[in-house]
Design a protein around this motif. Structure first.
Motif, mmCIF file in Angstrom:
data_model
loop_
_atom_site.group_PDB
_atom_site.id
_atom_site.type_symbol
_atom_site.label_atom_id
_atom_site.label_comp_id
_atom_site.label_asym_id
_atom_site.label_seq_id
_atom_site.Cartn_x
_atom_site.Cartn_y
_atom_site.Cartn_z
ATOM 1 N N LEU A 127 73.100 10.259 61.006
ATOM 2 C CA LEU A 127 73.108 9.710 59.847
ATOM 3 C C LEU A 127 73.231 8.169 60.001
ATOM 4 O O LEU A 127 72.577 7.426 58.922
ATOM 5 C CB LEU A 127 74.489 10.178 59.163
ATOM 6 N N ILE A 128 73.862 7.702 61.068
ATOM 7 C CA ILE A 128 73.937 6.235 61.288
ATOM 8 C C ILE A 128 72.643 5.870 61.583
ATOM 9 O O ILE A 128 72.085 4.728 61.127
ATOM 10 C CB ILE A 128 75.107 5.851 62.504
ATOM 11 N N GLU A 129 72.047 6.619 62.302
ATOM 12 C CA GLU A 129 70.549 6.145 62.737
ATOM 13 C C GLU A 129 69.740 5.761 61.623
ATOM 14 O O GLU A 129 68.866 4.995 61.338
ATOM 15 C CB GLU A 129 69.963 6.772 63.795
ATOM 16 N N SER A 130 69.907 6.904 60.387
ATOM 17 C CA SER A 130 69.085 6.833 59.510
ATOM 18 C C SER A 130 69.406 5.732 58.524
ATOM 19 O O SER A 130 68.644 5.318 57.862
ATOM 20 C CB SER A 130 69.296 8.308 58.674
ATOM 21 N N ILE A 131 70.828 5.322 58.682
ATOM 22 C CA ILE A 131 71.139 4.326 57.606
ATOM 23 C C ILE A 131 70.649 3.104 58.291
ATOM 24 O O ILE A 131 70.163 2.056 57.590
ATOM 25 C CB ILE A 131 72.671 4.330 57.703
ATOM 26 N N VAL A 132 70.552 2.867 59.621
ATOM 27 C CA VAL A 132 69.945 1.745 60.426
ATOM 28 C C VAL A 132 68.455 1.658 59.837
ATOM 29 O O VAL A 132 67.905 0.326 59.472
ATOM 30 C CB VAL A 132 70.040 1.741 61.740
ATOM 31 N N GLU A 341 74.155 7.088 53.281
ATOM 32 C CA GLU A 341 72.629 7.089 53.756
ATOM 33 C C GLU A 341 71.736 7.265 52.508
ATOM 34 O O GLU A 341 70.798 6.711 52.285
ATOM 35 C CB GLU A 341 72.298 8.566 54.605
ATOM 36 N N CYS A 342 72.305 7.947 51.369
ATOM 37 C CA CYS A 342 71.631 8.149 50.124
ATOM 38 C C CYS A 342 71.623 6.723 49.467
ATOM 39 O O CYS A 342 70.498 6.415 49.052
ATOM 40 C CB CYS A 342 72.209 9.313 49.109
ATOM 41 N N LEU A 343 72.733 6.022 49.624
ATOM 42 C CA LEU A 343 72.870 5.006 48.764
ATOM 43 C C LEU A 343 71.866 3.795 49.279
ATOM 44 O O LEU A 343 71.110 3.068 48.472
ATOM 45 C CB LEU A 343 74.332 4.183 48.977
ATOM 46 N N LEU A 344 71.676 3.612 50.762
ATOM 47 C CA LEU A 344 70.802 2.613 51.329
ATOM 48 C C LEU A 344 69.282 2.979 51.270
ATOM 49 O O LEU A 344 68.416 2.283 51.178
ATOM 50 C CB LEU A 344 71.386 2.180 52.628
ATOM 51 N N ASP A 345 68.955 4.478 51.160
ATOM 52 C CA ASP A 345 67.854 4.853 51.055
ATOM 53 C C ASP A 345 67.113 4.433 49.619
ATOM 54 O O ASP A 345 66.013 4.085 49.338
ATOM 55 C CB ASP A 345 67.710 6.491 51.070
ATOM 56 N N GLY A 346 68.051 4.495 48.466
ATOM 57 C CA GLY A 346 67.671 4.350 47.087
ATOM 58 C C GLY A 346 68.036 3.215 46.520
ATOM 59 O O GLY A 346 67.728 2.755 45.551
#
Length: 436
Positions: A127-132, A341-346
């Protein structure tokens, strides 16, 4: 457990972690540890191969009678014996002689808790990698945008969004490093028996523990004492640092999404409703879920430290609280990271409002640059600071821009041309290093 769930939580993809602490799933982890123990003991000629393989083949929760286990809990009041009794019944008398051979209950339960923590850690890293990745995507799309940096909630200097996003990204990369470098210290197998001294297997105990650790892809405890809790405290503390990194960003977006700032906002889709009475409301649901859960998470290190200060070689009170706290920390961190992750994706970046807010200071946001330019004309830094300070006050009192105040000042106009002043007071020319 004080995990704050709301309708937004239903949309988050939990995968195999949905219900991970259900009894049946936990029992299977316990059985996995028992199976690894028997495998090691077969290899070391502690347990006969035939009987040992029978135990391993039946270390599957679906092969055991759940009603018998529940009835055993009621009868014995013990946390593991009923499961072992049922396993012994299924494997038969000959193999039952070697079930749970040479270890104690907490050896299984603590090792199992750390197996689950290890699974969560892999998920946290993902999840952290996805956030990055999402932060990097934001940098590529909006990194050149000039914005007002703020210190103490007041406008300070202009920066580009790449600088803000780089700080976010760096903190998450630090979290990844924290998880990676602590793994060998935290994910350790404990097989020392009742008080950690391998009393039933003194000659082979350490070797057996090492082999079990290898089978479970973990590390062996150097001293398998049930009184050692440092690594368990470290694990929870690491998770609170991750939660802090997420909550800090959520707090900023939470504030920046208000109409008074309007610089960033959570993603919105038609059909989402913010209020039962105010149709205009679009609430930062992801943000307040992150912040709320982080507040609960932050209380857990003190719980771990307090309960770890218990006497002697083992303590049932600390076991109960530590197990519960590990589970709560995992579930809180998972919820926080899923939301982040959802917040930073959108995440929506509202560029017109960024530019509007940048202009609010009427040029005073780059007063430092004017000061430095003036200092190099022979005034020196301190005299230039006092001069620009007076210009800022004058501009605020008159309701004019800093440029207008500077153009009307004889001391300034004697050393800088109007073109030089305009350049010095252009926010886009004074954004510092652009990190990426």
């Amino acid at each position: 457990m004080a995990i704050f769930y709301d309708p937004t939580s239903r949309k988050l993809p939990r995968g195999e972690f949905d219900g991970i602490y259900e009894e049946k799933k936990l029992y299977q982890v316990w059985l996995d540890v028992e199976a690894a123990l028997v495998q090691a003991q077969i290899e070391m000629d502690i347990v006969p191969k035939s009987e040992g393989e029978t135990i391993i083949q039946n270390c599957k929760i679906e092969l055991l009678n759940q009603d018998n286990i529940v009835a055993g809990f009621v009868r014995t009041g013990h946390g593991l014996i009923p499961l072992l009794d049922e396993l012994s019944r299924v494997v038969g008398d000959d193999a039952a002689k070697y079930v749970h051979y040479g270890i104690t209950t907490q050896n299984v339960q603590q090792t199992s808790e750390l197996i689950v923590c290890k699974k969560f850690t892999a998920e946290f890293e993902r999840l952290i990698e996805s956030i990055v990745f999402h932060i990097q995507s934001l940098t590529e799309r909006f990194g050149d945008q000039v914005v007002a940096a703020r210190t103490h909630s007041k406008q300070a200097l202009p920066i580009t969004l790449s600088t803000k996003f780089a700080a976010w990204k760096d903190e998450f990369e630090r979290c990844l490093d924290l998880l990676e470098t602590s793994k060998n210290r935290i994910f350790q197998v404990m097989m020392g028996g009742a008080v950690g001294g391998f009393h039933t297997l003194p000659e082979k105990g350490l070797e057996m523990q090492a082999r079990v650790s290898n089978l479970l892809e973990m590390e062996p405890m150097k001293v398998p004492s049930r009184a050692i809790r440092t690594h368990l405290c470290e694990y929870v503390n690491n998770l609170t640092i991750i939660g802090m990194a997420c909550a800090k960003i959520a707090e900023e977006i939470y504030v920046l999404s208000s109409e008074e700032y309007g610089e960033m906002s959570e993603g919105f889709k038609k059909g989402m409703v913010g209020s039962s009475t105010m149709p205009q409301k679009v609430n930062p649901r992801l943000c307040y879920g992150i912040i709320g859960n982080a507040k609960s998470l932050f209380s857990l290190p003190s719980t771990m430290l307090n309960i770890s200060v218990r006497p002697f070689e083992a303590d049932g009170c600390s076991n109960l609280v530590i197990d519960q706290t590990l589970r709560e920390a995992n579930l809180l961190t998972h919820e926080i990271l899923l939301r982040s992750e959802c917040l930073l994706d959108g995440l929506q970046v509202l560029v017109p409002n960024l530019e509007r807010n940048l202009a609010l200071s009427q040029g005073t946001i780059v007063s430092e640059n004017l000061m430095m330019v003036l200092s190099r004309t022979g005034l020196g830094k301190q005299k230039a600071h006092h001069l620009v300070y007076e210009l800022v006050l004058e501009a605020k009192e008159k309701g004019t821009t800093l440029l207008e105040a500077a153009l009307e000042n004889d001391e300034v106009s004697s050393v800088l041309s109007p073109e030089q002043l305009k350049e010095a007071l252009e926010p886009r020319s004074y954004t510092g290093i652009q990190f990426s």
